[in-house]
Design an enzyme around this catalytic site. Structure first.
Site, short mmCIF file in Angstrom:
data_model
loop_
_atom_site.label_atom_id
_atom_site.label_comp_id
_atom_site.label_asym_id
_atom_site.label_seq_id
_atom_site.Cartn_x
_atom_site.Cartn_y
_atom_site.Cartn_z
N THR A 1 38.25 34.31 76.74
CA THR A 1 37.51 34.50 77.98
C THR A 1 37.67 35.92 78.47
O THR A 1 38.61 36.62 78.11
CB THR A 1 38.02 33.54 79.08
OG1 THR A 1 39.43 33.71 79.25
CG2 THR A 1 37.71 32.09 78.74
N HIS B 1 29.13 48.71 73.13
CA HIS B 1 30.16 47.86 72.55
C HIS B 1 30.22 48.10 71.04
O HIS B 1 29.94 47.24 70.23
CB HIS B 1 29.85 46.39 72.82
CG HIS B 1 29.97 46.01 74.26
ND1 HIS B 1 31.17 46.01 74.93
CD2 HIS B 1 29.03 45.61 75.16
CE1 HIS B 1 30.97 45.62 76.18
NE2 HIS B 1 29.69 45.38 76.34
N LYS B 2 30.60 49.33 70.68
CA LYS B 2 30.60 49.69 69.26
C LYS B 2 31.53 48.78 68.47
O LYS B 2 31.22 48.40 67.34
CB LYS B 2 31.03 51.15 69.12
CG LYS B 2 30.01 52.13 69.71
CD LYS B 2 30.52 53.56 69.61
CE LYS B 2 29.53 54.53 70.25
NZ LYS B 2 30.04 55.92 70.23
N SER C 1 43.80 54.98 76.90
CA SER C 1 42.95 55.89 76.12
C SER C 1 43.34 55.94 74.64
O SER C 1 42.70 56.62 73.85
CB SER C 1 43.03 57.30 76.70
OG SER C 1 44.35 57.81 76.59
N LEU D 1 44.46 29.08 80.23
CA LEU D 1 45.60 29.46 81.07
C LEU D 1 45.62 30.96 81.31
O LEU D 1 45.12 31.72 80.51
CB LEU D 1 46.89 29.03 80.39
CG LEU D 1 47.03 27.52 80.15
CD1 LEU D 1 48.31 27.23 79.38
CD2 LEU D 1 47.04 26.77 81.48
N ASN E 1 44.59 35.12 73.98
CA ASN E 1 44.87 35.30 75.40
C ASN E 1 45.88 36.43 75.61
O ASN E 1 46.47 36.93 74.66
CB ASN E 1 45.41 33.99 75.97
CG ASN E 1 45.08 33.81 77.44
OD1 ASN E 1 44.74 34.76 78.14
ND2 ASN E 1 45.18 32.58 77.91
N PHE E 2 46.04 36.80 76.88
CA PHE E 2 47.08 37.74 77.31
C PHE E 2 46.96 39.12 76.64
O PHE E 2 47.97 39.78 76.36
CB PHE E 2 48.49 37.18 77.06
CG PHE E 2 48.74 35.89 77.82
CD1 PHE E 2 48.86 35.89 79.19
CD2 PHE E 2 48.85 34.69 77.13
CE1 PHE E 2 49.08 34.71 79.88
CE2 PHE E 2 49.07 33.50 77.81
CZ PHE E 2 49.18 33.51 79.19
N LEU E 3 45.74 39.56 76.36
CA LEU E 3 45.56 40.92 75.83
C LEU E 3 45.89 41.91 76.93
O LEU E 3 45.23 41.94 77.97
CB LEU E 3 44.13 41.12 75.34
CG LEU E 3 43.78 42.52 74.86
CD1 LEU E 3 44.61 42.92 73.66
CD2 LEU E 3 42.30 42.60 74.53
N CYS E 4 46.90 42.70 76.71
CA CYS E 4 47.38 43.62 77.76
C CYS E 4 47.85 44.92 77.13
O CYS E 4 48.61 44.92 76.16
CB CYS E 4 48.53 42.97 78.53
SG CYS E 4 49.20 43.98 79.87
N VAL E 5 47.38 46.03 77.70
CA VAL E 5 47.80 47.37 77.26
C VAL E 5 48.34 48.13 78.47
O VAL E 5 47.75 48.09 79.55
CB VAL E 5 46.61 48.15 76.64
CG1 VAL E 5 47.03 49.58 76.28
CG2 VAL E 5 46.07 47.42 75.41
N ARG F 1 43.14 53.57 72.51
CA ARG F 1 42.30 52.67 71.71
C ARG F 1 43.14 51.59 71.02
O ARG F 1 42.89 51.21 69.88
CB ARG F 1 41.52 53.45 70.65
CG ARG F 1 40.78 54.68 71.18
CD ARG F 1 39.61 54.32 72.06
NE ARG F 1 38.64 53.51 71.34
CZ ARG F 1 37.84 52.62 71.94
NH1 ARG F 1 37.91 52.44 73.23
NH2 ARG F 1 36.98 51.92 71.23
N LEU F 2 44.15 51.08 71.73
CA LEU F 2 45.01 50.06 71.17
C LEU F 2 44.35 48.67 71.17
O LEU F 2 44.60 47.86 70.28
CB LEU F 2 46.33 49.98 71.94
CG LEU F 2 47.29 51.17 71.77
CD1 LEU F 2 48.50 51.01 72.68
CD2 LEU F 2 47.73 51.30 70.32
N ALA F 3 43.50 48.41 72.17
CA ALA F 3 42.93 47.06 72.29
C ALA F 3 42.13 46.63 71.05
O ALA F 3 42.35 45.53 70.53
CB ALA F 3 42.07 46.96 73.55
#
Length: 557
Positions: free
Chosen positions: A299, A131-132, A273, A557, A263-267, A275-277
């Site tokens: 969460t 988890h760099k 690949s 939610l 919330n709602f982190l989505c790629v 590395r947007l997150a």
């Protein structure tokens, strides 16, 4: 900061494995892009034949199956050895069967997860080196002991000292603030989440957020438009990633502070690949800092540094026939489908709907009384959202849809309805003594010829004044009242056409889930705090003298 939910998987009779968020794992929201990178780096060369690859996969699968012996990942040899030892020692435990032993061993695995030692069934197992990104963030790191005192990790700084310019994105992408009030932009967000958000391990179910749900979830009182953060392709403006933050007041034990719920982190799947997150997380953090908010709650279904609690999903099956058809659950070997349907049948009408009890839909006039009851009830939990009157009105009333409200409307579903809230009003004193609520979050059924959508309801907030009475937990009064209250919640959800009611092992849920025939799910939901240290809170397991669930009073939610 980030957010991931948990998946939803199949559920067996009142004891099975869930969908890591009821039907998915927020890996759709993709917080662990290291995994995608590692996976792609181990793909076979193009010159290797597909037959050879299949043969190798089959051998690996056989070996793993022999090792695990069961879908819970516990080798049969281990179970046999424990059974032999228990029976040799005699006593009350001598009558233990294989299922009991497997459950006990799985609880030990869950304990390891809470302590940061492992992921469920060996999945998500990572050390800090994997988890760099998180190693650079103000979060407790895996392996650290519990803090001596609660508090921030990094101090707040004045707004003028916060980075002013946005973090750079990879070439060909650009930042975009989404206007959730714009139907076309809301549609774009719906399509991104529907196609690329949380999905279960078998790619059988994927969350299907409605436009009404997204507006309800993302636009609470005091929301910040700039916290609805998207990434677009620069050339064609296509929305390919998203993350959101909403403001909330959080109490963690004795400390109350302003935070954001991320919330709602989505790629987009094809861009995992890139590395947007991590860039999305850093940018939403920067935007929160500019508003003077330096703590966050999020969460994830995966193990990151470091959960403050872990809860488990449970499922109360309502439409058994459909759930079996879509493989959300299965018929146990010692039961027929007809018997399973009969055992899970709920009454036709809510018990508390009788005029002498006073169950009815919540109305605007109830907001102050419900808010007061909610605040008193929630003092009993370790981490809760402190709500204003406007927030109570928003979360419990604003999403109840358009249409008539009559004494019989409890059995219908209104246009655009995403939340159902019911109060119990004493007919003589007109005091609000109880309330319960649930919300709708359907899932797309990906590989079924007969069904397209799993109609899933989620238990939301509830309260009863019985909990405020002396010794009500010790003498069983609270448990009895909760069973009546949530029992009527099940009847209402069933009448509204839901296939399943999902709930986590938080609040007082552990007191009633078994007796109300909730099945054990296989999905875990980890709770995290950004830039705040606190000792672990009781979730799936008790901690010290705090019963299971009582540490967590926030429903994400």
């Amino acid at each position: 900061m980030s957010s991931q939910k948990a998946k939803q998987k199949e559920v067996a009779e009142p004891e099975a494995d869930q969908p890591e968020n009821d039907a998915q794992d927020d890996s759709g929201s993709d917080l662990s892009e290291e995994d995608h990178d590692q996976a792609s780096s181990t793909l076979p060369e193009a010159s290797v034949s597909s037959a050879s690859i299949k043969k190798k996969k089959k051998k690996r699968s056989k070996a793993l199956k022999a090792l695990r012996g069961s879908k819970d990942g516990i080798p049969q040899k281990v179970v046999d050895a424990v059974l032999e030892k228990v029976r040799a020692e005699g006593g009350e435990a001598a009558s233990a069967d294989e299922a009991t032993v497997r459950m006990a061993l799985e609880h030990l695995k869950i304990k390891d997860v809470i302590q940061g030692k492992a992921g469920i069934g060996g999945r998500n197992r990572k050390d800090t080196g994997d988890h760099k990104f998180w190693a650079t963030q103000p979060v407790p790191q895996l392996g650290e002991g519990p803090p001596l005192a609660d508090g921030y990790i990094e101090p707040s700084i004045p707004p003028e000292e916060v980075r002013q310019e946005a973090y750079p994105l990879p070439k060909d992408f650009e930042w975009s603030t989404l206007d959730i009030n714009d139907p076309s932009q809301l549609r774009e967000l719906y399509e991104l989440l529907s196609g690329h958000y949380v999905e279960d391990d078998d790619a059988s179910f994927r969350f299907q957020y409605s436009a009404e749900f997204l507006q309800w979830a993302l636009m609470p009182p005091g929301y910040n438009k700039e916290w609805h953060l998207g990434v677009r392709v620069a050339s064609n403006k296509k929305l390919v990633a998203f993350v959101s933050g909403i403001p909330l007041t959080l109490r963690v034990r004795e400390n109350v502070f302003n935070a954001s719920e991320v919330n709602f982190l989505c790629v987009h799947k094809k861009l995992r690949s890139k590395r947007l997150a991590p860039v999305l997380i850093k940018e939403i953090t920067r935007l929160c800092h500019r508003k003077g908010v330096f703590q966050a709650l999020y969460t994830a279904g995966v193990l990151l540094p470091t959960p403050i609690s872990t809860c488990r999903y449970h499922h109360r099956c309502l439409n058994i026939h459909k759930l079996v058809d879509v493989r959300f659950t299965h018929v146990p070997s010692n039961m027929t489908l007809a018997r399973m349907i009969r055992l899970n049948k709920v009454p036709d009408r809510p018990h508390l709907l009788d005029p002498q009890f006073g169950l009815r839909e919540m109305e605007e006039k109830d907001v102050p009384k419900v808010a007061e009851l909610f605040a008193k009830f929630m003092r009993r939990f370790g981490m809760v959202q402190v709500m204003t009157l406007d927030e109570v009105r928003h979360y419990l009333l604003s999403g109840t849809g358009e249409g008539p409200r009559t004494k019989d409307s409890w059995s219908t579903r209104r246009e655009g309805q995403v939340v159902w809230t019911y109060v119990v009003e004493n007919p003589e004193t007109h005091k609000i003594t109880d309330f319960f609520s649930f919300y709708s979050l359907p899932s797309t059924i990906i590989n079924s010829e007969k069904h397209n959508v799993l109609q899933a309801a989620y238990l939301f907030y509830y309260a009863t004044d019985v909990a405020l009475h002396d010794a009500a937990e010790l003498d069983g009064r609270l448990k009895k009242r909760l069973e009546e209250l949530i029992g009527d919640c099940l009847v209402t959800a069933n009448a509204a056409g839901f296939d399943v009611l999902n709930a986590l092992s938080l609040m007082d849920n552990c007191q009633f889930m078994q007796d109300l025939k909730f099945g054990l799910g296989d999905g875990m939901l980890n709770y995290y705090l950004y830039n705040w240290r606190t000792a672990p809170l009781a979730g799936v397991n008790a901690i010290g003298d705090v019963p299971a669930g009582k540490g967590i009073g926030v429903v994400m939610l």
